[in-house]
Design a protein around this motif. Structure first.
Motif, PDB file in Angstrom:
ATOM      1  N   GLY D  16       0.837  -1.203   0.000  1.00  0.00           N
ATOM      2  CA  GLY D  16       0.000   0.000   0.000  1.00  0.00           C
ATOM      3  C   GLY D  16       0.864   1.241   0.000  1.00  0.00           C
ATOM      4  O   GLY D  16       2.081   1.177   0.168  1.00  0.00           O
ATOM      5  N   TRP D  17       0.223   2.379  -0.215  1.00  0.00           N
ATOM      6  CA  TRP D  17       0.948   3.645  -0.231  1.00  0.00           C
ATOM      7  C   TRP D  17       1.140   4.149   1.188  1.00  0.00           C
ATOM      8  O   TRP D  17       0.259   4.014   2.019  1.00  0.00           O
ATOM      9  N   VAL D  18       2.316   4.713   1.427  1.00  0.00           N
ATOM     10  CA  VAL D  18       2.593   5.280   2.754  1.00  0.00           C
ATOM     11  C   VAL D  18       3.144   6.695   2.576  1.00  0.00           C
ATOM     12  O   VAL D  18       3.624   7.067   1.506  1.00  0.00           O
ATOM     13  N   GLU D  19       3.044   7.442   3.616  1.00  0.00           N
ATOM     14  CA  GLU D  19       3.631   8.786   3.641  1.00  0.00           C
ATOM     15  C   GLU D  19       4.684   8.771   4.742  1.00  0.00           C
ATOM     16  O   GLU D  19       4.389   8.418   5.877  1.00  0.00           O
ATOM     17  N   LYS D  20       5.911   9.105   4.395  1.00  0.00           N
ATOM     18  CA  LYS D  20       6.987   9.033   5.392  1.00  0.00           C
ATOM     19  C   LYS D  20       7.825  10.301   5.351  1.00  0.00           C
ATOM     20  O   LYS D  20       7.795  11.054   4.379  1.00  0.00           O
ATOM     21  N   GLU D  21       8.580  10.492   6.398  1.00  0.00           N
ATOM     22  CA  GLU D  21       9.477  11.652   6.401  1.00  0.00           C
ATOM     23  C   GLU D  21      10.650  11.402   5.467  1.00  0.00           C
ATOM     24  O   GLU D  21      11.193  10.294   5.410  1.00  0.00           O
ATOM     25  N   VAL D  22      11.027  12.427   4.750  1.00  0.00           N
ATOM     26  CA  VAL D  22      12.209  12.320   3.904  1.00  0.00           C
ATOM     27  C   VAL D  22      13.412  12.046   4.807  1.00  0.00           C
ATOM     28  O   VAL D  22      13.599  12.736   5.811  1.00  0.00           O
ATOM     29  N   PRO D  23      14.202  11.029   4.497  1.00  0.00           N
ATOM     30  CA  PRO D  23      15.320  10.690   5.384  1.00  0.00           C
ATOM     31  C   PRO D  23      16.354  11.803   5.411  1.00  0.00           C
ATOM     32  O   PRO D  23      16.490  12.585   4.469  1.00  0.00           O
ATOM     33  N   GLU D  24      17.071  11.850   6.506  1.00  0.00           N
ATOM     34  CA  GLU D  24      18.127  12.832   6.649  1.00  0.00           C
ATOM     35  C   GLU D  24      19.281  12.466   5.709  1.00  0.00           C
ATOM     36  O   GLU D  24      19.579  11.296   5.514  1.00  0.00           O
ATOM     37  N   CYS D  25      19.895  13.476   5.141  1.00  0.00           N
ATOM     38  CA  CYS D  25      21.036  13.237   4.241  1.00  0.00           C
ATOM     39  C   CYS D  25      22.321  13.404   5.040  1.00  0.00           C
ATOM     40  O   CYS D  25      22.715  14.522   5.368  1.00  0.00           O
ATOM     41  N   GLY D  26      22.971  12.283   5.359  1.00  0.00           N
ATOM     42  CA  GLY D  26      24.243  12.358   6.094  1.00  0.00           C
ATOM     43  C   GLY D  26      25.314  13.039   5.262  1.00  0.00           C
ATOM     44  O   GLY D  26      25.142  13.269   4.062  1.00  0.00           O
ATOM     45  N   PRO D  27      26.430  13.360   5.879  1.00  0.00           N
ATOM     46  CA  PRO D  27      27.473  14.144   5.189  1.00  0.00           C
ATOM     47  C   PRO D  27      28.045  13.468   3.946  1.00  0.00           C
ATOM     48  O   PRO D  27      28.596  14.148   3.074  1.00  0.00           O
ATOM     49  N   LEU D  28      27.937  12.145   3.853  1.00  0.00           N
ATOM     50  CA  LEU D  28      28.499  11.436   2.700  1.00  0.00           C
ATOM     51  C   LEU D  28      27.423  10.970   1.726  1.00  0.00           C
ATOM     52  O   LEU D  28      27.734  10.312   0.731  1.00  0.00           O
ATOM     53  N   ASP D  29      26.173  11.339   2.019  1.00  0.00           N
ATOM     54  CA  ASP D  29      25.050  10.705   1.349  1.00  0.00           C
ATOM     55  C   ASP D  29      24.381  11.630   0.337  1.00  0.00           C
ATOM     56  O   ASP D  29      24.797  12.762   0.123  1.00  0.00           O
ATOM     57  N   ALA D  30      23.339  11.079  -0.292  1.00  0.00           N
ATOM     58  CA  ALA D  30      22.539  11.888  -1.207  1.00  0.00           C
ATOM     59  C   ALA D  30      21.073  11.498  -1.056  1.00  0.00           C
ATOM     60  O   ALA D  30      20.756  10.383  -0.626  1.00  0.00           O
ATOM     61  N   ILE D  31      20.205  12.441  -1.388  1.00  0.00           N
ATOM     62  CA  ILE D  31      18.775  12.156  -1.513  1.00  0.00           C
ATOM     63  C   ILE D  31      18.445  12.277  -2.996  1.00  0.00           C
ATOM     64  O   ILE D  31      18.825  13.257  -3.652  1.00  0.00           O
ATOM     65  N   VAL D  32      17.766  11.257  -3.507  1.00  0.00           N
ATOM     66  CA  VAL D  32      17.505  11.178  -4.940  1.00  0.00           C
ATOM     67  C   VAL D  32      16.009  11.092  -5.204  1.00  0.00           C
ATOM     68  O   VAL D  32      15.265  10.456  -4.449  1.00  0.00           O
ATOM     69  N   ARG D  33      15.582  11.749  -6.273  1.00  0.00           N
ATOM     70  CA  ARG D  33      14.201  11.649  -6.757  1.00  0.00           C
ATOM     71  C   ARG D  33      14.230  10.747  -7.986  1.00  0.00           C
ATOM     72  O   ARG D  33      14.902  11.067  -8.970  1.00  0.00           O
ATOM     73  N   PRO D  34      13.519   9.631  -7.950  1.00  0.00           N
ATOM     74  CA  PRO D  34      13.593   8.708  -9.087  1.00  0.00           C
ATOM     75  C   PRO D  34      12.875   9.253 -10.310  1.00  0.00           C
ATOM     76  O   PRO D  34      11.821   9.896 -10.190  1.00  0.00           O
ATOM     77  N   THR D  35      13.432   8.998 -11.488  1.00  0.00           N
ATOM     78  CA  THR D  35      12.749   9.329 -12.739  1.00  0.00           C
ATOM     79  C   THR D  35      12.301   8.077 -13.483  1.00  0.00           C
ATOM     80  O   THR D  35      11.487   8.152 -14.389  1.00  0.00           O
ATOM     81  N   CYS D  36      12.848   6.953 -13.111  1.00  0.00           N
ATOM     82  CA  CYS D  36      12.413   5.691 -13.709  1.00  0.00           C
ATOM     83  C   CYS D  36      12.758   4.566 -12.741  1.00  0.00           C
ATOM     84  O   CYS D  36      13.867   4.527 -12.208  1.00  0.00           O
ATOM     85  N   VAL D  37      11.801   3.686 -12.522  1.00  0.00           N
ATOM     86  CA  VAL D  37      12.040   2.560 -11.621  1.00  0.00           C
ATOM     87  C   VAL D  37      11.514   1.282 -12.268  1.00  0.00           C
ATOM     88  O   VAL D  37      10.763   1.324 -13.243  1.00  0.00           O
ATOM     89  N   SER D  38      11.923   0.159 -11.694  1.00  0.00           N
ATOM     90  CA  SER D  38      11.419  -1.111 -12.197  1.00  0.00           C
ATOM     91  C   SER D  38      11.263  -2.076 -11.032  1.00  0.00           C
ATOM     92  O   SER D  38      12.157  -2.188 -10.196  1.00  0.00           O
ATOM     93  N   PRO D  39      10.115  -2.762 -10.957  1.00  0.00           N
ATOM     94  CA  PRO D  39       9.988  -3.785  -9.910  1.00  0.00           C
ATOM     95  C   PRO D  39      10.792  -5.029 -10.279  1.00  0.00           C
ATOM     96  O   PRO D  39      11.064  -5.279 -11.452  1.00  0.00           O
TER      97      PRO D  39
END
Lengths: 356, 356, 356, 356
Positions: D16-39
């Motif tokens: 099902g669909w969930v709503e969650k908090e955007v995870p924190e971006c640690g100093p070495l990390d990135a937050i990405v918005r997907p443009t294409c995905v595949s199951p």
């Protein structure tokens, strides 16, 4: 501590003590206080042969064990107060070269070598270590400082020479040069399945340790060309593997190739200098069709390497302290130790300096 | 000599002396008179467990050194009267499997194993060797018959177990089973760079030799599952390599996989019997994604293998005679030696029989 | 047939037809009548550059397919009348070098190369093949003579260059020299997982085939040093692997090393001549610490190699006939074909001569 | 954006669909918005087969390309706005398992697999990536989203199967299972030098792509046991390598072993489930002496792997888009795509979802 004292290359051909600011500890890094260090022939190359070009007031040294004085906010496994083994090579493990399988070549060729190359080395009251979790190994119980400091470059480099040499179980190996790295290559060859190990060298102290590390025959290169002696000792067959840990660019490589069986391997661990080119003799190399491979490498670094070498010492597979011939005490004695390395008296393999 | 006497498997579960015609010596072959032989657990499997099916009046034995009595017209390097080491496995070196890199599998799977499998073995007054030049090694000076006969199968098989185990220098190894092959695997692991070697076994005589060959810790599998003990000894990490040289098909493999680090290797040298399938535990194997490789092999044979193992003995890298616990004298004592192997008393590792 | 006619090296710098006795067929050997042959650059080296020293009335040629005319008494799988692919290299598979894993180096360095080196080659009405079972491959249905004769040396040598080059899947390769061997190296690199393949060469016919075999970019070495062009094309990174299939001993190796990433491999397949030494540039080689390996090899021979290369052709992984640019008919045309190879006109890659 | 919407496993057997908090971006990390995905089939295993145990409201998905929305303070090479390929496996490159050579096994066995396993996956408006510099590859010009998203798990896993399979140049390979991973294994086998590639499967759409990727013969496992068909097709010889990319734990492994030559390799890429043990048939495995090795692995991740696979696509070595049979548009269509994967209609290989 805002500043620290260190023994430095002031410029080409000149050394001296300097006072510098303690480097900043980045979030992934550590600041370490050395408890035992050892000068290396590379330090000599650096200062007096211009091997890496000029440097100004760069603290020398890349062989150390020590105590952690400070860690960055993201360091997880290393804590202030930990006694640590510090590899001479401290790779950037997230770099593309590490992903390709060559951590010692990270960020640029030979880029894993940072101490006394790109940044201040370990011959001071404090030094900086990148990626503390990945690059520092906890000193295990039962290992002395003297033993541990022999692992960080000498054993790691010399034994890599044997790992790269494709030694068959029960095979024959020639090690050319029996300074500390060559001796470590002999120990490595014995640990990696060699039966016959020919060691080319002359200094009595080195000859003694060569035998203790597993050499079965000593070749005095002053008596005749090495390849002649090897061919004679092997009924003409030559050896499976040659490890080059000394010599020159004039005739060592020719003798190495001429000592090797077709299908054998030549593994270099010598920091090459003295000429523009390595000369591979065409005919002896089978006109390029002999299946004789030539490999080289830069000392493997990182935590896991140090842990494994420490296990070899702790399980008595070989004794790193056999390499230590001279012992000094006190930071200020680094100068004496370095000049001893430069003068290379007959009875020297490696000096160490205990600090505090 | 037109006929020869040999100790044979008369049929399943029955042994006895037979008189047979001396085999013809083909142009590439040799006829050898054994001077020292040793029974192997495989002989027991063959006679009393039907491991290779039924055989009629087949002379047993595949571990021997001897003297060449006859050579074929095309044999170049081996002469009548030569003292030779006879590998248990005598490949057809011109077969396609040898060209693919698997000489022990020539002509058919396991086809390099001929003695006491496809043809009469070495427990007689004479035996036949195919491809004499490629398969017989001259006995070097300084090697005893007792030592040499331990190389032909025990060392070659056990050390192959270590060669296949992908042991990192300074890595950790678990050897399960410390009969003669497992002990040779321990010697091999120590020769191939292992630091920590855990040996799972209980018999005091084997435990003693295990330590002499380089085991650093003995695991008594009766006290707790092997993997539990290994995980405890390694702070949960497991070992880099496992060599299976004993145990059963019920739980040994589960314990082996559960003892191995992700990325480790399991190397089998056990002649498997007792069930239709080897069971690899799915979850412990990371659902097939653990990077744990499973390798096996048949004892390497041939001249070069024997020569290299002999060099290991002659350079004192390890002592093959440590495996020899019982000594008999006279051809007719082969029967006693074989039954000793069958009964496996507490103080037995390997018996040998010297034949004048 | 008691004598046969062949085209020979009469002495250095002189060729001509000779009449010789048909060689005796030993018990393991075969006598073959060629149906298609091809001259090789090595034949030119042999006659006009003295590459292997002087020879008297030695029949030239080592690339052939043919029909079996006679087999020895111990030959099992090859029969008179069989159409066979004859590898340029015919190892002694029971020799110690084969047991060590280097069949091309059997009996002596490069000793697997017999045709037109130690004995008469294939440019005659008959020729002798040692170890027929191990060295002759049955011609499979669907393969033409023209295709098959390209496998025996060109594909086998060139593709070995790629096999030795340690190409990572998706990696980058530079092939220097795009004669028939270099082109085969390109095909091999594409077959072994290379993505980007840089081909250094200029001749239009070779450039065309290079692209058909998988080259992605052509480097004209006349425009600028190869390494400069490679560094520019790779954003400074260099390539993972370099295959040397041409060039000289003056600057090719320098450019090769300077084109390679730290951790990369240089694989030689060029029959080196023209100077006493191969020069490896010290600084570009990372003072011997760059993890850049240098490998070489002699064309793999034997039955299995030929069978596998034939399967590559039959499954259309690559087309060997792309190498054939000139076709002759009749034994006597061997002379024209060889001189064509010597003159190397612009539109030549390889000539073949169909016989009968 | 403080919260994000994602399609999740709510608990076992429920999505099902969930709503969650955007995870924190640690100093070495990135937050990405997907443009294409595949199951992936693994998502199905996770939700409906409990493959990794229960999870609560965990966002699914591990195959994505996207745009960087945020980077940590220590990230050097990746910038906000960069279009990136996101490997399914994102190792901790400084961990000891990476230093040992097994980055996919970092921090714990299979620990490189984080998305939809230890943390929220990529089926949401945002997702978190550890070690952005080491794990994100810049999307190269010329590569479509659809193509790139096939690299991150399908190609990387399937081609690893071929890399682990020890395929000789010109050798024969059997691939069991021709879903997206098996098809990628076929492409990999063709790219790594296989000549004959037997593909065991039945679905017409997969058979079509199998041939386009290089399969030379299709084996319909419903007609007869796979090993019988392989033995017949190879004149009894069997194949050099088997890649297991499907099947079950009841008989697939038996057929795999029985299809393999002595000396061959079995390489698993199947996520094994359905029984407690993998059964290796004892006799077919040569009683543990056949030299048949069994390997497995977890999909290689990281930046360099993605870059190399992208080069294979860009140089037209193989076309990743051949795997894409169904295309959806809009984040909300992830649900349909996943259920399509669950239902597995006849014409499906892989669906993708473009997210504007």
């Amino acid at each position: 501590m805002a500043t620290f004292k260190g023994f430095a290359m002031k410029k080409l051909n000149e050394t001296g003590w300097v006072e510098k600011e303690v480097p900043e500890c980045g979030p992934l890094d550590a600041i370490v206080r050395p408890t035992c260090v050892s000068p290396c022939t590379s330090d000599i190359h650096t200062v007096w042969e211009g091997a890496i070009g000029d440097r100004k007031d760069m603290v020398l040294g890349h062989e150390a064990v020590g105590v952690v004085e400070e860690v960055g906010s993201l360091v997880k496994n290393i804590k202030v107060g930990d006694k640590v083994i510090v590899p001479a090579i401290t790779p950037d493990w997230d770099d593309e070269a590490a992903q390709r399988g060559y951590p010692s070549q990270t960020t640029e060729p030979l880029g894993g070598w940072k101490f006394s190359n790109f940044k201040d080395g370990v011959f001071g009251e404090r030094f900086h270590v990148n990626l503390a979790d990945a690059n520092l190994a906890l000193m295990p119980e039962g290992l002395t400082d003297e033993a541990a400091v022999m692992l960080v470059d000498m054993w790691s480099t010399g034994m890599m020479g044997s790992e790269n040499a494709n030694i068959p179980l029960g095979g024959s190996v020639l090690v050319i040069g029996i300074g500390a790295v060559g001796l470590s290559a002999i120990a490595g060859a014995a640990l990696l399945g060699a039966a016959d190990i020919y060691a080319a060298g002359t200094r009595p102290i080195s000859v003694k340790v060569a035998k203790e590390y597993g050499a079965t025959e000593i070749i005095n290169y002053r008596e005749a060309p090495i390849d002649e002696q090897v061919r004679e000792a092997t009924d003409g067959a030559g050896v499976d593997s040659v490890i080059i840990a000394g010599g020159n660019l004039t005739n060592t490589w020719k003798e190495a190739v001429a000592s090797t069986k077709a299908g054998g391997t030549i593994s270099n661990v010598n920091y090459l200098s003295g000429a523009d080119d390595v000369l591979i003799p065409r005919v002896e190399w089978g006109c390029g069709m002999s299946n004789i491979n030539i490999t080289n490498g830069l000392c493997p670094g990182g935590r896991v390497r140090m842990e494994r070498l420490a296990r070899l010492a702790l399980t008595n597979r070989a004794d790193p302290e056999l390499l230590v011939t001279h012992r000094f005490k006190g930071l200020e004695k680094i100068e004496d130790a370095l000049y001893l390395m430069k003068d290379k008296p007959k009875d020297l393999i490696k000096p160490i300096v205990k600090i505090d």
